[in-house]
Design a protein around this motif. Structure first.
Motif, PDB file in Angstrom:
ATOM      1  N   ALA A  76       0.828  -1.208   0.000  1.00 12.70           N
ATOM      2  CA  ALA A  76       0.000   0.000   0.000  1.00 12.70           C
ATOM      3  C   ALA A  76       0.861   1.257   0.000  1.00 12.70           C
ATOM      4  O   ALA A  76       0.515   2.268  -0.623  1.00 12.70           O
ATOM      5  CB  ALA A  76      -0.936  -0.003   1.204  1.00 12.70           C
ATOM      6  N   ALA A  77       2.004   1.205   0.699  1.00 10.26           N
ATOM      7  CA  ALA A  77       2.913   2.351   0.727  1.00 10.26           C
ATOM      8  C   ALA A  77       3.505   2.606  -0.652  1.00 10.26           C
ATOM      9  O   ALA A  77       3.590   3.763  -1.100  1.00 10.26           O
ATOM     10  CB  ALA A  77       4.024   2.111   1.749  1.00 10.26           C
ATOM     11  N   TYR A  78       3.911   1.569  -1.340  1.00 14.31           N
ATOM     12  CA  TYR A  78       4.426   1.715  -2.704  1.00 14.31           C
ATOM     13  C   TYR A  78       3.364   2.323  -3.614  1.00 14.31           C
ATOM     14  O   TYR A  78       3.643   3.238  -4.400  1.00 14.31           O
ATOM     15  CB  TYR A  78       4.866   0.360  -3.253  1.00 14.31           C
ATOM     16  CG  TYR A  78       6.305   0.013  -2.975  1.00 14.31           C
ATOM     17  CD1 TYR A  78       7.281   0.163  -3.940  1.00 14.31           C
ATOM     18  CD2 TYR A  78       6.692  -0.478  -1.733  1.00 14.31           C
ATOM     19  CE1 TYR A  78       8.610  -0.155  -3.693  1.00 14.31           C
ATOM     20  CE2 TYR A  78       8.018  -0.796  -1.464  1.00 14.31           C
ATOM     21  CZ  TYR A  78       8.963  -0.635  -2.445  1.00 14.31           C
ATOM     22  OH  TYR A  78      10.277  -0.941  -2.191  1.00 14.31           O
ATOM     23  N   GLN A  79       2.159   1.802  -3.518  1.00 17.24           N
ATOM     24  CA  GLN A  79       1.076   2.291  -4.364  1.00 17.24           C
ATOM     25  C   GLN A  79       0.797   3.771  -4.105  1.00 17.24           C
ATOM     26  O   GLN A  79       0.636   4.561  -5.040  1.00 17.24           O
ATOM     27  CB  GLN A  79      -0.185   1.466  -4.113  1.00 17.24           C
ATOM     28  CG  GLN A  79      -1.359   1.851  -4.998  1.00 17.24           C
ATOM     29  CD  GLN A  79      -2.563   0.961  -4.745  1.00 17.24           C
ATOM     30  OE1 GLN A  79      -2.743   0.437  -3.648  1.00 17.24           O
ATOM     31  NE2 GLN A  79      -3.380   0.780  -5.752  1.00 17.24           N
ATOM     32  N   TYR A  80       0.769   4.154  -2.841  1.00 19.52           N
ATOM     33  CA  TYR A  80       0.473   5.538  -2.486  1.00 19.52           C
ATOM     34  C   TYR A  80       1.552   6.482  -3.008  1.00 19.52           C
ATOM     35  O   TYR A  80       1.239   7.571  -3.523  1.00 19.52           O
ATOM     36  CB  TYR A  80       0.368   5.665  -0.967  1.00 19.52           C
ATOM     37  CG  TYR A  80       0.039   7.056  -0.496  1.00 19.52           C
ATOM     38  CD1 TYR A  80      -1.278   7.524  -0.511  1.00 19.52           C
ATOM     39  CD2 TYR A  80       1.032   7.911  -0.024  1.00 19.52           C
ATOM     40  CE1 TYR A  80      -1.584   8.807  -0.067  1.00 19.52           C
ATOM     41  CE2 TYR A  80       0.735   9.189   0.416  1.00 19.52           C
ATOM     42  CZ  TYR A  80      -0.576   9.627   0.390  1.00 19.52           C
ATOM     43  OH  TYR A  80      -0.877  10.897   0.820  1.00 19.52           O
ATOM     44  N   MET A  81       2.813   6.093  -2.879  1.00 23.72           N
ATOM     45  CA  MET A  81       3.895   6.957  -3.331  1.00 23.72           C
ATOM     46  C   MET A  81       3.798   7.233  -4.833  1.00 23.72           C
ATOM     47  O   MET A  81       4.035   8.354  -5.287  1.00 23.72           O
ATOM     48  CB  MET A  81       5.251   6.340  -2.992  1.00 23.72           C
ATOM     49  CG  MET A  81       5.561   6.285  -1.503  1.00 23.72           C
ATOM     50  SD  MET A  81       5.525   7.908  -0.702  1.00 23.72           S
ATOM     51  CE  MET A  81       6.886   8.738  -1.526  1.00 23.72           C
ATOM     52  N   VAL A  82       3.437   6.212  -5.608  1.00 28.06           N
ATOM     53  CA  VAL A  82       3.335   6.399  -7.055  1.00 28.06           C
ATOM     54  C   VAL A  82       2.078   7.182  -7.421  1.00 28.06           C
ATOM     55  O   VAL A  82       2.125   8.141  -8.202  1.00 28.06           O
ATOM     56  CB  VAL A  82       3.346   5.044  -7.782  1.00 28.06           C
ATOM     57  CG1 VAL A  82       3.030   5.232  -9.261  1.00 28.06           C
ATOM     58  CG2 VAL A  82       4.695   4.368  -7.627  1.00 28.06           C
ATOM     59  N   GLU A  83       0.960   6.794  -6.856  1.00 30.29           N
ATOM     60  CA  GLU A  83      -0.306   7.378  -7.276  1.00 30.29           C
ATOM     61  C   GLU A  83      -0.542   8.779  -6.722  1.00 30.29           C
ATOM     62  O   GLU A  83      -1.253   9.572  -7.347  1.00 30.29           O
ATOM     63  CB  GLU A  83      -1.461   6.459  -6.884  1.00 30.29           C
ATOM     64  CG  GLU A  83      -1.427   5.119  -7.615  1.00 30.29           C
ATOM     65  CD  GLU A  83      -2.630   4.252  -7.288  1.00 30.29           C
ATOM     66  OE1 GLU A  83      -3.420   4.654  -6.402  1.00 30.29           O
ATOM     67  OE2 GLU A  83      -2.765   3.189  -7.917  1.00 30.29           O
ATOM     68  N   GLU A  84       0.045   9.094  -5.574  1.00 27.66           N
ATOM     69  CA  GLU A  84      -0.209  10.394  -4.957  1.00 27.66           C
ATOM     70  C   GLU A  84       1.011  11.316  -4.988  1.00 27.66           C
ATOM     71  O   GLU A  84       0.923  12.452  -5.441  1.00 27.66           O
ATOM     72  CB  GLU A  84      -0.692  10.206  -3.514  1.00 27.66           C
ATOM     73  CG  GLU A  84      -2.010   9.457  -3.402  1.00 27.66           C
ATOM     74  CD  GLU A  84      -3.160  10.153  -4.135  1.00 27.66           C
ATOM     75  OE1 GLU A  84      -3.170  11.406  -4.179  1.00 27.66           O
ATOM     76  OE2 GLU A  84      -4.029   9.454  -4.670  1.00 27.66           O
ATOM     77  N   MET A  85       2.163  10.858  -4.519  1.00 28.82           N
ATOM     78  CA  MET A  85       3.314  11.742  -4.419  1.00 28.82           C
ATOM     79  C   MET A  85       3.901  12.111  -5.777  1.00 28.82           C
ATOM     80  O   MET A  85       4.506  13.181  -5.928  1.00 28.82           O
ATOM     81  CB  MET A  85       4.395  11.114  -3.537  1.00 28.82           C
ATOM     82  CG  MET A  85       4.008  11.059  -2.062  1.00 28.82           C
ATOM     83  SD  MET A  85       3.423  12.656  -1.433  1.00 28.82           S
ATOM     84  CE  MET A  85       3.234  12.303   0.302  1.00 28.82           C
ATOM     85  N   SER A  86       3.724  11.268  -6.777  1.00 30.70           N
ATOM     86  CA  SER A  86       4.233  11.609  -8.103  1.00 30.70           C
ATOM     87  C   SER A  86       3.492  12.804  -8.707  1.00 30.70           C
ATOM     88  O   SER A  86       3.990  13.450  -9.635  1.00 30.70           O
ATOM     89  CB  SER A  86       4.131  10.407  -9.045  1.00 30.70           C
ATOM     90  OG  SER A  86       2.771  10.046  -9.254  1.00 30.70           O
ATOM     91  N   LYS A  87       2.317  13.116  -8.157  1.00 31.36           N
ATOM     92  CA  LYS A  87       1.543  14.259  -8.643  1.00 31.36           C
ATOM     93  C   LYS A  87       2.232  15.589  -8.338  1.00 31.36           C
ATOM     94  O   LYS A  87       1.849  16.629  -8.900  1.00 31.36           O
ATOM     95  CB  LYS A  87       0.147  14.262  -8.015  1.00 31.36           C
ATOM     96  CG  LYS A  87      -0.719  13.079  -8.418  1.00 31.36           C
ATOM     97  CD  LYS A  87      -2.058  13.123  -7.695  1.00 31.36           C
ATOM     98  CE  LYS A  87      -2.932  11.937  -8.054  1.00 31.36           C
ATOM     99  NZ  LYS A  87      -4.224  11.952  -7.312  1.00 31.36           N
ATOM    100  N   ASN A  88       3.217  15.574  -7.448  1.00 26.75           N
ATOM    101  CA  ASN A  88       3.931  16.794  -7.099  1.00 26.75           C
ATOM    102  C   ASN A  88       4.936  17.216  -8.174  1.00 26.75           C
ATOM    103  O   ASN A  88       5.583  18.260  -8.039  1.00 26.75           O
ATOM    104  CB  ASN A  88       4.686  16.604  -5.776  1.00 26.75           C
ATOM    105  CG  ASN A  88       3.746  16.373  -4.604  1.00 26.75           C
ATOM    106  OD1 ASN A  88       2.648  16.906  -4.554  1.00 26.75           O
ATOM    107  ND2 ASN A  88       4.190  15.562  -3.648  1.00 26.75           N
ATOM    108  N   TYR A  89       5.069  16.411  -9.220  1.00 29.25           N
ATOM    109  CA  TYR A  89       6.091  16.646 -10.238  1.00 29.25           C
ATOM    110  C   TYR A  89       5.481  16.639 -11.632  1.00 29.25           C
ATOM    111  O   TYR A  89       4.387  16.128 -11.839  1.00 29.25           O
ATOM    112  CB  TYR A  89       7.182  15.563 -10.146  1.00 29.25           C
ATOM    113  CG  TYR A  89       7.776  15.425  -8.768  1.00 29.25           C
ATOM    114  CD1 TYR A  89       8.841  16.224  -8.361  1.00 29.25           C
ATOM    115  CD2 TYR A  89       7.250  14.505  -7.854  1.00 29.25           C
ATOM    116  CE1 TYR A  89       9.372  16.108  -7.086  1.00 29.25           C
ATOM    117  CE2 TYR A  89       7.782  14.389  -6.574  1.00 29.25           C
ATOM    118  CZ  TYR A  89       8.842  15.194  -6.204  1.00 29.25           C
ATOM    119  OH  TYR A  89       9.363  15.080  -4.930  1.00 29.25           O
ATOM    120  N   ASP A  90       6.230  17.205 -12.585  1.00 28.02           N
ATOM    121  CA  ASP A  90       5.813  17.129 -13.978  1.00 28.02           C
ATOM    122  C   ASP A  90       5.782  15.667 -14.416  1.00 28.02           C
ATOM    123  O   ASP A  90       6.537  14.834 -13.904  1.00 28.02           O
ATOM    124  CB  ASP A  90       6.771  17.905 -14.872  1.00 28.02           C
ATOM    125  CG  ASP A  90       6.669  19.413 -14.668  1.00 28.02           C
ATOM    126  OD1 ASP A  90       5.645  19.863 -14.120  1.00 28.02           O
ATOM    127  OD2 ASP A  90       7.615  20.122 -15.040  1.00 28.02           O
TER     128      ASP A  90
END
Length: 224
Positions: A76-90
């Motif tokens: 779940a942590a891996y999934q969250y980092m990709v799906e949510e935190m990647s939104k902070n970047y181009d």
């Protein structure tokens, strides 16, 4: 501590790092991604197709994010980092996390607490190389709730930046503060874990990639 409170085996990564020092830095690129050409688009489509073909038996389809383990909290942590935190970047071709879990509290299945050091790196695919164009570090505590046989992140509390870092980390990590600081300060173990995770991501998604590279640094070969 309750028996439900358990520490992740991040010490394995520490042991590996004493044998294999990679000397990587955090991704040094800026956010702007280059214009996508036909080859890059084809590879991106390949990633999507491979993700769709991953076995439905997995609790969370985290192989698409570079995680091949069996811990639903870590997945779940891996999934969250990709799906949510990647939104902070181009936008980039792929986003790959590096997740080091310090401890998990499974006492309440509707508020599972995951303490860790979380990174996200974003890459564009150039030939056989993943070129890192952006990324960042998000140490903190994830709160998760039960979702079928797995978990989803409902909230993430981040350690403060700058001069408030130490006090904030002590408040968030509590009894796990010393363990967190050991993980946080061990760049060799983190670089090794990153290399493993990127290798797994490439393998799981069937990419024709043999190495990854940070801006200004030599490329790092993936494991075979």
């Amino acid at each position: 501590m309750e028996e439900f409170m358990r520490k992740k085996k991040w010490m394995a990564a520490l042991t590996i790092s004493t044998v294999m020092v990679l000397g990587l830095s955090a991704c040094g690129g800026s956010g702007a991604a280059p214009e996508e050409d036909a080859g890059s688009q084809a590879v991106t489509e390949q990633v999507s197709e491979a993700a769709d073909e991953v076995s439905e038996e997995a609790v969370v389809d985290a192989t698409a994010y570079g995680y091949g383990g069996s811990d639903p909290v870590e997945a779940a942590a891996y999934q969250y980092m990709v799906e949510e935190m990647s939104k902070n970047y181009d936008e980039a071709d792929v986003s790959i996390p590096t997740v080091t879990i310090v401890a998990e509290d499974l006492t309440n299945e509707n508020d599972v607490v995951c303490y860790g050091d979380f990174w996200i790196d974003n890459y564009n695919i150039e030939g056989d190389t993943l070129k890192c164009v952006s990324g960042g570090n998000y140490p903190g505590v994830m709160h998760m709730k039960k979702d079928g046989d797995g978990y989803v992140v409902s909230q993430m509390d981040l350690v403060a930046d700058g001069g408030d870092f130490d006090q904030s980390a002590k408040e968030l990590f509590g009894d796990y503060y010393d363990d967190f600081m050991t993980v946080y300060s061990d760049s060799d173990a983190r670089d090794e874990l990153r290399r493993i995770t990127v290798t797994d991501y490439v393998h799981f998604n069937g990419l024709s990639v043999t190495q990854f590279q940070d801006e200004g640094w030599d490329p790092i070969e993936l494991y075979q």
